[in-house]
Design a protein around this motif. Structure first.
Motif, PDB file in Angstrom:
ATOM      1  N   GLY A 122       0.804  -1.209   0.000  1.00 53.66           N
ATOM      2  CA  GLY A 122       0.000   0.000   0.000  1.00 53.66           C
ATOM      3  C   GLY A 122       0.835   1.255   0.000  1.00 53.66           C
ATOM      4  N   ALA A 123       0.155   2.374   0.257  1.00 51.73           N
ATOM      5  CA  ALA A 123       0.814   3.671   0.274  1.00 51.73           C
ATOM      6  C   ALA A 123       0.123   4.587   1.278  1.00 51.73           C
ATOM      7  CB  ALA A 123       0.770   4.297  -1.114  1.00 51.73           C
ATOM      8  N   ILE A 124       0.917   5.459   1.888  1.00 51.74           N
ATOM      9  CA  ILE A 124       0.423   6.465   2.823  1.00 51.74           C
ATOM     10  C   ILE A 124       1.023   7.799   2.419  1.00 51.74           C
ATOM     11  CG2 ILE A 124       0.398   7.260   5.213  1.00 51.74           C
ATOM     12  CD1 ILE A 124       0.876   4.334   6.006  1.00 51.74           C
ATOM     13  N   VAL A 125       0.193   8.847   2.447  1.00 50.45           N
ATOM     14  CA  VAL A 125       0.655  10.201   2.156  1.00 50.45           C
ATOM     15  C   VAL A 125       0.201  11.097   3.302  1.00 50.45           C
ATOM     16  CG1 VAL A 125       0.502  12.173   0.585  1.00 50.45           C
ATOM     17  CG2 VAL A 125       0.515   9.850  -0.332  1.00 50.45           C
ATOM     18  N   TYR A 126       1.124  11.907   3.814  1.00 57.93           N
ATOM     19  CA  TYR A 126       0.820  12.913   4.834  1.00 57.93           C
ATOM     20  C   TYR A 126       1.129  14.268   4.214  1.00 57.93           C
ATOM     21  CZ  TYR A 126       1.193  15.861   8.948  1.00 57.93           C
ATOM     22  OH  TYR A 126       1.025  16.873   9.863  1.00 57.93           O
ATOM     23  N   ILE A 127       0.149  15.173   4.281  1.00 56.38           N
ATOM     24  CA  ILE A 127       0.324  16.518   3.724  1.00 56.38           C
ATOM     25  C   ILE A 127      -0.069  17.528   4.785  1.00 56.38           C
ATOM     26  CG2 ILE A 127      -0.447  18.161   1.971  1.00 56.38           C
ATOM     27  CD1 ILE A 127      -0.978  15.736   0.141  1.00 56.38           C
ATOM     28  N   GLU A 128       0.749  18.559   4.909  1.00 54.69           N
ATOM     29  CA  GLU A 128       0.482  19.630   5.860  1.00 54.69           C
ATOM     30  C   GLU A 128       0.714  20.963   5.167  1.00 54.69           C
ATOM     31  OE1 GLU A 128       3.093  21.122   9.457  1.00 54.69           O
ATOM     32  OE2 GLU A 128       2.077  19.241   9.942  1.00 54.69           O
ATOM     33  N   GLY A 129      -0.246  21.861   5.293  1.00 51.26           N
ATOM     34  CA  GLY A 129      -0.101  23.177   4.690  1.00 51.26           C
ATOM     35  C   GLY A 129      -1.409  23.953   4.789  1.00 51.26           C
ATOM     36  N   LYS A 130      -1.483  25.055   4.082  1.00 45.41           N
ATOM     37  CA  LYS A 130      -2.683  25.892   4.100  1.00 45.41           C
ATOM     38  C   LYS A 130      -3.701  25.438   3.059  1.00 45.41           C
ATOM     39  CE  LYS A 130      -0.684  29.908   6.220  1.00 45.41           C
ATOM     40  NZ  LYS A 130      -1.446  30.169   7.406  1.00 45.41           N
ATOM     41  N   LEU A 131      -3.519  24.253   2.523  1.00 44.44           N
ATOM     42  CA  LEU A 131      -4.435  23.724   1.524  1.00 44.44           C
ATOM     43  C   LEU A 131      -5.787  23.406   2.144  1.00 44.44           C
ATOM     44  CD1 LEU A 131      -1.425  22.348   0.989  1.00 44.44           C
ATOM     45  CD2 LEU A 131      -2.653  21.428  -0.918  1.00 44.44           C
ATOM     46  N   GLU A 132      -6.820  23.573   1.348  1.00 45.20           N
ATOM     47  CA  GLU A 132      -8.175  23.208   1.753  1.00 45.20           C
ATOM     48  C   GLU A 132      -8.458  21.790   1.262  1.00 45.20           C
ATOM     49  OE1 GLU A 132     -10.089  25.037   3.739  1.00 45.20           O
ATOM     50  OE2 GLU A 132      -8.422  26.460   3.833  1.00 45.20           O
ATOM     51  N   PRO A 133      -9.502  21.134   1.786  1.00 46.90           N
ATOM     52  CA  PRO A 133      -9.809  19.760   1.362  1.00 46.90           C
ATOM     53  C   PRO A 133      -9.972  19.602  -0.153  1.00 46.90           C
ATOM     54  CG  PRO A 133     -11.027  20.284   3.336  1.00 46.90           C
ATOM     55  CD  PRO A 133     -10.345  21.551   2.909  1.00 46.90           C
ATOM     56  N   ASP A 134     -10.603  20.561  -0.809  1.00 43.00           N
ATOM     57  CA  ASP A 134     -10.755  20.476  -2.268  1.00 43.00           C
ATOM     58  C   ASP A 134      -9.408  20.546  -2.979  1.00 43.00           C
ATOM     59  OD1 ASP A 134     -13.469  20.201  -2.047  1.00 43.00           O
ATOM     60  OD2 ASP A 134     -13.914  22.311  -2.492  1.00 43.00           O
ATOM     61  N   ASP A 135      -8.466  21.293  -2.405  1.00 47.32           N
ATOM     62  CA  ASP A 135      -7.124  21.384  -2.990  1.00 47.32           C
ATOM     63  C   ASP A 135      -6.427  20.028  -2.955  1.00 47.32           C
ATOM     64  OD1 ASP A 135      -7.469  24.150  -3.353  1.00 47.32           O
ATOM     65  OD2 ASP A 135      -6.558  24.605  -1.399  1.00 47.32           O
ATOM     66  N   ILE A 136      -6.605  19.304  -1.864  1.00 48.51           N
ATOM     67  CA  ILE A 136      -5.990  17.973  -1.737  1.00 48.51           C
ATOM     68  C   ILE A 136      -6.543  17.039  -2.802  1.00 48.51           C
ATOM     69  CG2 ILE A 136      -5.794  15.922  -0.265  1.00 48.51           C
ATOM     70  CD1 ILE A 136      -3.980  18.153   0.619  1.00 48.51           C
ATOM     71  N   LEU A 137      -7.853  17.066  -2.985  1.00 49.78           N
ATOM     72  CA  LEU A 137      -8.460  16.193  -3.994  1.00 49.78           C
ATOM     73  C   LEU A 137      -7.961  16.562  -5.388  1.00 49.78           C
ATOM     74  CD1 LEU A 137     -12.084  15.944  -2.580  1.00 49.78           C
ATOM     75  CD2 LEU A 137     -10.250  14.250  -2.454  1.00 49.78           C
ATOM     76  N   LYS A 138      -7.839  17.843  -5.682  1.00 51.08           N
ATOM     77  CA  LYS A 138      -7.308  18.273  -6.984  1.00 51.08           C
ATOM     78  C   LYS A 138      -5.860  17.836  -7.141  1.00 51.08           C
ATOM     79  CE  LYS A 138     -10.200  22.372  -7.338  1.00 51.08           C
ATOM     80  NZ  LYS A 138     -10.193  23.849  -7.187  1.00 51.08           N
ATOM     81  N   LEU A 139      -5.079  18.025  -6.093  1.00 52.79           N
ATOM     82  CA  LEU A 139      -3.667  17.668  -6.128  1.00 52.79           C
ATOM     83  C   LEU A 139      -3.455  16.189  -6.367  1.00 52.79           C
ATOM     84  CD1 LEU A 139      -0.699  18.616  -5.592  1.00 52.79           C
ATOM     85  CD2 LEU A 139      -1.091  18.079  -3.208  1.00 52.79           C
ATOM     86  N   CYS A 140      -4.247  15.373  -5.706  1.00 54.67           N
ATOM     87  CA  CYS A 140      -4.050  13.921  -5.771  1.00 54.67           C
ATOM     88  C   CYS A 140      -4.763  13.235  -6.933  1.00 54.67           C
ATOM     89  CB  CYS A 140      -4.501  13.291  -4.458  1.00 54.67           C
ATOM     90  SG  CYS A 140      -3.492  13.799  -3.060  1.00 54.67           S
ATOM     91  N   TYR A 141      -5.899  13.762  -7.349  1.00 51.39           N
ATOM     92  CA  TYR A 141      -6.713  13.013  -8.296  1.00 51.39           C
ATOM     93  C   TYR A 141      -6.920  13.683  -9.642  1.00 51.39           C
ATOM     94  CZ  TYR A 141      -7.605  10.322  -4.153  1.00 51.39           C
ATOM     95  OH  TYR A 141      -7.442   9.554  -3.020  1.00 51.39           O
ATOM     96  N   GLN A 142      -6.447  14.905  -9.804  1.00 52.27           N
ATOM     97  CA  GLN A 142      -6.608  15.588 -11.084  1.00 52.27           C
ATOM     98  C   GLN A 142      -5.606  15.045 -12.100  1.00 52.27           C
ATOM     99  OE1 GLN A 142      -5.739  19.827 -11.145  1.00 52.27           O
ATOM    100  NE2 GLN A 142      -7.729  20.169 -12.089  1.00 52.27           N
TER     101      GLN A 142
END
Length: 145
Positions: A122-142
């Motif tokens: 499997g895989a695990i990703v940890y992200i920390e920053g001023k990103l909003e939840p929609d930004d994470i989805l765009k970053l990971c799945y766009q």
């Protein structure tokens, strides 16, 4: 000790301390420290960086081939602390998850994303920053052009 070695040692200690503070209070920190250098695992760690146009304070990812049974209970502990949870359940077991964790004292948002297959890889990703939840989805799945 040479000056170059001393500087390298200091930078290494600062990087370790920074990553530990980033995940303060989360079990995902234990996962990265315990399995990040294990055989069959690959870890990527970046601090104060930009990824696809998004500024990140911390980005860590870990892919693993055999440690799923050991990692799952640690992720479950963080799941209990999550503010919001999105999961995919396959054959009665969580195959992927997206957790929004409580923000840091500095107001930075924290996210844990993971995926695990039936074969314990499997895989695990940890992200920390001023990103909003929609930004994470765009970053990971766009899709990238």
């Amino acid at each position: 000790m040479t000056t170059k070695r001393t500087i390298t040692l200091i930078l290494l200690l600062v990087a370790i301390a920074t990553s530990a503070l980033a995940q303060q209070g989360l079990h995902v920190a234990d996962i990265f420290s315990r399995y990040g250098h294990e055989r069959g695992c690959k870890m990527v760690e970046m601090h104060d960086t930009e990824l696809h146009g998004y500024e990140l304070k911390t980005y860590q990812s870990l892919t693993y081939r055999i440690h799923g049974d050991e990692i799952a209970p640690l992720l479950e502990e963080d799941r209990r602390k999550a503010k919001k949870i999105r999961e995919v359940v396959s054959d009665g077991r969580v195959s992927s998850g997206y957790y929004i964790m409580p923000p840091t004292a500095e107001g930075l948002n924290r996210y844990i994303l993971y995926s695990q297959k039936q074969d314990n890889s499997g895989a695990i990703v940890y992200i920390e920053g001023k990103l909003e939840p929609d930004d994470i989805l765009k970053l990971c799945y766009q899709r990238r052009k």
